[in-house]
Design an enzyme around this catalytic site. Structure first.
Site, PDB file in Angstrom:
ATOM      1  N   THR A 183       0.832  -1.197   0.000  1.00 29.79           N
ATOM      2  CA  THR A 183       0.000   0.000   0.000  1.00 29.79           C
ATOM      3  C   THR A 183       0.865   1.244   0.000  1.00 29.79           C
ATOM      4  O   THR A 183       2.016   1.224   0.428  1.00 29.79           O
ATOM      5  CB  THR A 183      -0.908   0.029   1.240  1.00 29.79           C
ATOM      6  OG1 THR A 183      -0.083   0.029   2.411  1.00 29.79           O
ATOM      7  CG2 THR A 183      -1.827  -1.171   1.270  1.00 29.79           C
ATOM      8  N   GLU A 328      -6.146  -3.586  -0.756  1.00 26.42           N
ATOM      9  CA  GLU A 328      -6.566  -4.736   0.047  1.00 26.42           C
ATOM     10  C   GLU A 328      -7.736  -5.505  -0.573  1.00 26.42           C
ATOM     11  O   GLU A 328      -8.089  -6.581  -0.101  1.00 26.42           O
ATOM     12  CB  GLU A 328      -6.957  -4.268   1.453  1.00 26.42           C
ATOM     13  CG  GLU A 328      -5.798  -3.769   2.294  1.00 26.42           C
ATOM     14  CD  GLU A 328      -5.490  -2.288   2.104  1.00 26.42           C
ATOM     15  OE1 GLU A 328      -4.800  -1.712   2.955  1.00 26.42           O
ATOM     16  OE2 GLU A 328      -5.947  -1.700   1.087  1.00 26.42           O
ATOM     17  N   LYS A 439     -15.645  17.560  10.492  1.00 21.99           N
ATOM     18  CA  LYS A 439     -16.724  17.562  11.480  1.00 21.99           C
ATOM     19  C   LYS A 439     -16.884  18.977  12.026  1.00 21.99           C
ATOM     20  O   LYS A 439     -16.041  19.490  12.753  1.00 21.99           O
ATOM     21  CB  LYS A 439     -16.398  16.577  12.608  1.00 21.99           C
ATOM     22  CG  LYS A 439     -16.302  15.145  12.109  1.00 21.99           C
ATOM     23  CD  LYS A 439     -15.952  14.165  13.216  1.00 21.99           C
ATOM     24  CE  LYS A 439     -15.860  12.749  12.659  1.00 21.99           C
ATOM     25  NZ  LYS A 439     -15.481  11.758  13.695  1.00 21.99           N
ATOM     26  N   TRP A 444     -21.221  16.518   9.521  1.00 22.95           N
ATOM     27  CA  TRP A 444     -20.120  16.136   8.646  1.00 22.95           C
ATOM     28  C   TRP A 444     -20.195  16.891   7.323  1.00 22.95           C
ATOM     29  O   TRP A 444     -21.257  17.039   6.731  1.00 22.95           O
ATOM     30  CB  TRP A 444     -20.161  14.646   8.351  1.00 22.95           C
ATOM     31  CG  TRP A 444     -19.692  13.785   9.486  1.00 22.95           C
ATOM     32  CD1 TRP A 444     -19.340  14.191  10.739  1.00 22.95           C
ATOM     33  CD2 TRP A 444     -19.549  12.365   9.477  1.00 22.95           C
ATOM     34  NE1 TRP A 444     -18.979  13.119  11.500  1.00 22.95           N
ATOM     35  CE2 TRP A 444     -19.095  11.979  10.756  1.00 22.95           C
ATOM     36  CE3 TRP A 444     -19.748  11.377   8.518  1.00 22.95           C
ATOM     37  CZ2 TRP A 444     -18.840  10.655  11.095  1.00 22.95           C
ATOM     38  CZ3 TRP A 444     -19.500  10.057   8.851  1.00 22.95           C
ATOM     39  CH2 TRP A 444     -19.047   9.703  10.127  1.00 22.95           C
TER      40      TRP A 444
END
Length: 541
Positions: A183, A328, A439, A444
């Site tokens: 990754t 993944e 936030k 949000w």
């Protein structure tokens, strides 16, 4: 009672044998830096793969050994994909855009025994090869040797020369490892994801379906996703699996080069990240060009702005397909294709679906989980973190048990870190990465939605949004802009006017900063971590 079906292992070598036997006349085209395009048939490709497989065996490569590649999308890299996995070794693709220290770490961590490298990366080799505990030989991907004081070297054509063009592929356990990818853009050291033959074949079959990438034997496929990142979204396997013409673009991925390649090779399907398509879009617009052959364009890595989607759909007549996944996940998890009842809907309704990441591919189970661990409904309103499981999703990082902590739940679902909602129709809409969501006052704000709205402004070349400290609201959005023309940049007021009917009013950024360029990860995504560090002392009322 068990069914009476044959146990036939799903192996990468079976894709190879099928492709070369039944589509041997099909063409592979490879762009080689500084040289004319190289082209050969599947059958000729197969002969060279067999030579390479025999050369690897002669060099002492054993099943389970990791063999590294440091290369662009070209024919030799494709040959390595099949030969390494075919003999039971593990094809470890290295991302050349990583920091040298990260590349050194993964070569050491993977215990690579051989390294195949493009000569263009000669300056990267010393820190990679120097002191690597298991590395025995460096093979340059070309027909000339470049000596290295750190390790024994040769060149690719000499390495495979004289070896037989036939090979008997071993009957492996389908759960044997086939490839390894680390990754990028994470905190700490890169983390290894170890794919199996079974996961690779199942993923390749799934993503070629009509409801996914829809690759067939009449297509010419151009993977702009790099072969060094998540197996180029499986296209090197799925294209051959379906007998499609494969066009490998090499290192030049600017708009002009891609347009020329698409036109000359009559490409019908292509796939890449939004930054690549933005460059192509600008080249097409600036030169009044049209993509005559292209039918489908797949975008992943990050969300594409609505303005880009509408341009390619309406001005170029290309089906623009959002896809979502991660290293993944091998990587495809969702594909955005319109359901039948949406095809005749108005432009606004179609675009509202096009900007989503789409429907889960069969084989990927998904759930939304809120901060309290409660599974959220698919009603278009509830938001949660996306957890996934399936036959091509990792069950744990390679030789890194510490990295697995908090990544899996009791049901075996993997925590993606993406925050999303699902519509009643099943379309997933990524709101943000959990670490990037803003936030503000208990609510949000999606930095992705705000960025994609801002990028549509005619004076904006690129945009990013991060949360910065606010005395009143805890966090508020800061808009960071790369102007299309530094002499005539947009103002905050003009951005508010433009965004006013595109996002909720309370989302409008409280401040804006102009920069010459934005930081990007090794895979082309905006590096929010660097931006947050750059503006860490930013304070709003």
């Amino acid at each position: 009672m068990l069914g009476k079906m044959m146990q036939w292992p799903l192996l990468v070598s079976r894709i190879f044998k099928y492709a070369t036997q039944f589509h041997g006349e099909q063409t592979i085209v490879s762009v080689c830096a500084g040289k004319p395009n190289f082209r050969y048939s599947y059958r000729e490709f197969g002969e060279r793969v067999c030579q390479l497989a025999n050369a690897l065996t002669a060099a002492g490569v054993k099943p389970g050994d990791r063999v590294a590649t440091l290369a662009w999308n070209d024919h030799r890299h494709l040959e390595l994909y099949y030969a390494i996995s075919g003999i039971g070794a593990v094809c470890h693709t290295i991302n050349p855009r990583l920091f040298p220290a990260q590349m050194e770490y993964i070569v050491h961590h993977a215990d690579d025994v051989l390294l195949f490298a493009d000569p263009a990366f000669v300056d990267l080799i010393s820190p990679i090869a120097g002191g690597a505990p298991s590395l025995r030989q460096l093979i340059w991907l070309g027909d000339e040797d470049r000596q290295s004081s750190e390790i024994d070297t040769t060149h690719y054509e000499a390495f495979i020369a004289g070896h037989s063009k036939q090979v008997t592929w071993p009957e492996l356990d389908e759960n044997s490892a086939s490839s390894l990818c680390y990754t990028s853009g994470t905190t700490g050291n890169p983390k290894g994801v170890l794919y199996s033959h079974r996961s690779t074949v199942l993923h390749s079959m799934a993503v070629t379906g009509a409801n996914a990438l829809n690759i067939g034997l009449h297509d010419a496929v151009l993977p702009v996703f790099p072969l060094f990142h998540v197996n180029a979204w499986g296209i090197p396997y799925s294209a051959l699996l379906n007998g499609a013409k494969l066009v490998l673009p090499g290192p030049k991925l600017d708009g002009e080069s891609l347009y020329k390649l698409i036109a000359e090779e009559e490409v019908t399907v292509t796939a890449g990240v939004p930054t690549i398509w933005l460059a192509l879009q600008n080249h097409l617009r600036d030169n009044s060009l049209f993509l005559e052959s292209l039918k489908r364009m797949i975008v992943g890595g990050s969300a594409a702005p609505r303005s880009m989607i509408e341009y390619f759909e309406e001005q170029q007549g290309v089906e623009f397909i959002h896809a979502w996944g991660m290293t993944e996940m091998s990587p495809v998890g969702t594909i955005c294709k319109l359901k039948s009842h949406l095809l005749d809907s108005d432009r606004e309704a179609r675009s509202a679906v096009r900007v989503t990441q789409g429907l889960p591919v069969f084989g990927v189970e998904m759930k939304l989980v809120d901060d309290d661990g409660e599974v959220q409904p698919h009603n278009g309103e509830a938001i949660g973190e996306v957890w996934v499981r399936g036959p091509w999703i990792t069950s744990g990082y390679y030789e890194d048990a510490e990295a697995d902590e908090d990544k899996f739940d009791r049901e075996g679902f993997f925590r993606t870190g993406d925050v999303a909602s699902f519509s009643r129709d099943g379309y997933m809409r990524i709101c943000d990465r959990s670490k990037d969501v803003i936030k503000t006052g208990g609510e949000w704000i999606s930095s992705i939605d705000l960025e994609n709205a801002a990028i549509g402004h005619p004076l904006v070349a690129e945009a990013a949004v991060i949360g910065v400290s606010s005395e009143k609201w805890a966090e508020r959005p800061l808009l960071v802009i790369v102007p299309r023309d530094p002499q005539t940049p947009p103002t905050l007021a003009s951005m508010h006017d433009y965004l006013g009917d595109k996002v909720p009013k309370w989302w409008l950024p409280d401040a804006m900063e102009l920069v010459e360029q934005l930081p990007h990860t090794a895979t082309g995504k905006i590096q929010k971590r660097d931006l947050r560090e750059q503006f860490k002392d930013y304070q709003l009322p």
